[in-house]
Design a protein around this motif. Sequence first.
Motif, PDB file in Angstrom:
ATOM      1  N   UNK A 159       0.811  -1.220   0.000  1.00  0.00           N
ATOM      2  CA  UNK A 159       0.000   0.000   0.000  1.00  0.00           C
ATOM      3  C   UNK A 159       0.846   1.272   0.000  1.00  0.00           C
ATOM      4  N   UNK A 160       0.256   2.319  -0.542  1.00  0.00           N
ATOM      5  CA  UNK A 160       0.817   3.674  -0.473  1.00  0.00           C
ATOM      6  C   UNK A 160       2.239   3.796  -1.013  1.00  0.00           C
ATOM      7  N   UNK A 165      11.566  -3.060   1.182  1.00  0.00           N
ATOM      8  CA  UNK A 165      12.421  -2.784   2.334  1.00  0.00           C
ATOM      9  C   UNK A 165      11.704  -1.909   3.356  1.00  0.00           C
ATOM     10  N   UNK A 166      10.954  -0.917   2.885  1.00  0.00           N
ATOM     11  CA  UNK A 166      10.204  -0.075   3.802  1.00  0.00           C
ATOM     12  C   UNK A 166       9.146  -0.882   4.549  1.00  0.00           C
ATOM     13  N   UNK A 204       2.756   7.014   4.583  1.00  0.00           N
ATOM     14  CA  UNK A 204       1.536   6.510   5.238  1.00  0.00           C
ATOM     15  C   UNK A 204       0.840   7.588   6.065  1.00  0.00           C
ATOM     16  N   UNK A 205       1.447   8.784   6.120  1.00  0.00           N
ATOM     17  CA  UNK A 205       0.831   9.879   6.861  1.00  0.00           C
ATOM     18  C   UNK A 205       0.906   9.741   8.361  1.00  0.00           C
ATOM     19  N   UNK A 206       1.932   9.061   8.847  1.00  0.00           N
ATOM     20  CA  UNK A 206       2.096   8.876  10.293  1.00  0.00           C
ATOM     21  C   UNK A 206       2.996   9.967  10.863  1.00  0.00           C
ATOM     22  N   UNK A 219      -2.974  -2.954   7.705  1.00  0.00           N
ATOM     23  CA  UNK A 219      -2.595  -3.377   6.355  1.00  0.00           C
ATOM     24  C   UNK A 219      -1.864  -4.720   6.332  1.00  0.00           C
ATOM     25  N   UNK A 220      -1.984  -5.480   7.435  1.00  0.00           N
ATOM     26  CA  UNK A 220      -1.396  -6.826   7.509  1.00  0.00           C
ATOM     27  C   UNK A 220       0.106  -6.826   7.271  1.00  0.00           C
ATOM     28  N   UNK A 221       0.791  -5.792   7.758  1.00  0.00           N
ATOM     29  CA  UNK A 221       2.245  -5.729   7.610  1.00  0.00           C
ATOM     30  C   UNK A 221       2.886  -6.003   8.960  1.00  0.00           C
ATOM     31  N   UNK A 222       2.565  -7.157   9.536  1.00  0.00           N
ATOM     32  CA  UNK A 222       3.095  -7.526  10.843  1.00  0.00           C
ATOM     33  C   UNK A 222       3.616  -8.950  10.799  1.00  0.00           C
TER      34      UNK A 222
END
Length: 227
Positions: A159-160, A165-166, A204-206, A219-222
């Motif tokens: 996403x985004x 790597x990120x 991601x706007x964090x 986003x299931x990135x864990x």
Amino acid sequence: MLVADDQRVVRDGLVLLVGMLDGIEVVGAARNGTDAVELAERLRPDVVLMDLDMPVLGGVAATELLRERLPDTAVLVLTTYADDDSVFPALRAGARGYLTKDADDDQVEAAIHNVHGGRTWLDPVVQARLVAAIQPDARVPANSPSQQGRSQGTAAQLPDGLTPREAEVLTLIADGLSNAQICARLVVSQATVKTHINRIFTKIGATDRAQAVRYAYRNDLTTERST
């Protein structure tokens, strides 16, 4: 090191990127092969980051001149092309490393340090092409990372606009690792990790790690997702 690329936007971006890498200083930038050779003779950089598609004097010819005139200066090709007509002439001309322009910061940093240390560094798709050239029955896999594959494959599923790597760094943040622990896990510098995190937050706007962790879970990135 010296950066040679004819596109001002790309070149300036490379200068900024490389200048942020740990232990690397950019001493000059050139927009064509002739300028690159002249600057290198004057500045004597340890490494020249060389594009192939340049006016006046192309990257292959410039690399060959640098090998003759400055044998102690390592040339690392960073270009758009990974086809046989680009790869093999560059390596024959004396390039010690070859990356495509979609290489991430870690690959660029590792490649620079390796060619500076007298070692070679080749993009995976370039390695596959070399094997295919030596072993005629070998084939470059259709899903090998390449100019098209990387941009349309794994990265396209994230996403985004996150790079693989990120996404990996974001997963480690969600796992609760500190910057120092991420450095140790990925074997990269503190500056590289900070650059990744800044880019992740922007995409991601964090504004803090807590927001980044929530984003990773949404986003299931864990790690839980991958196990």
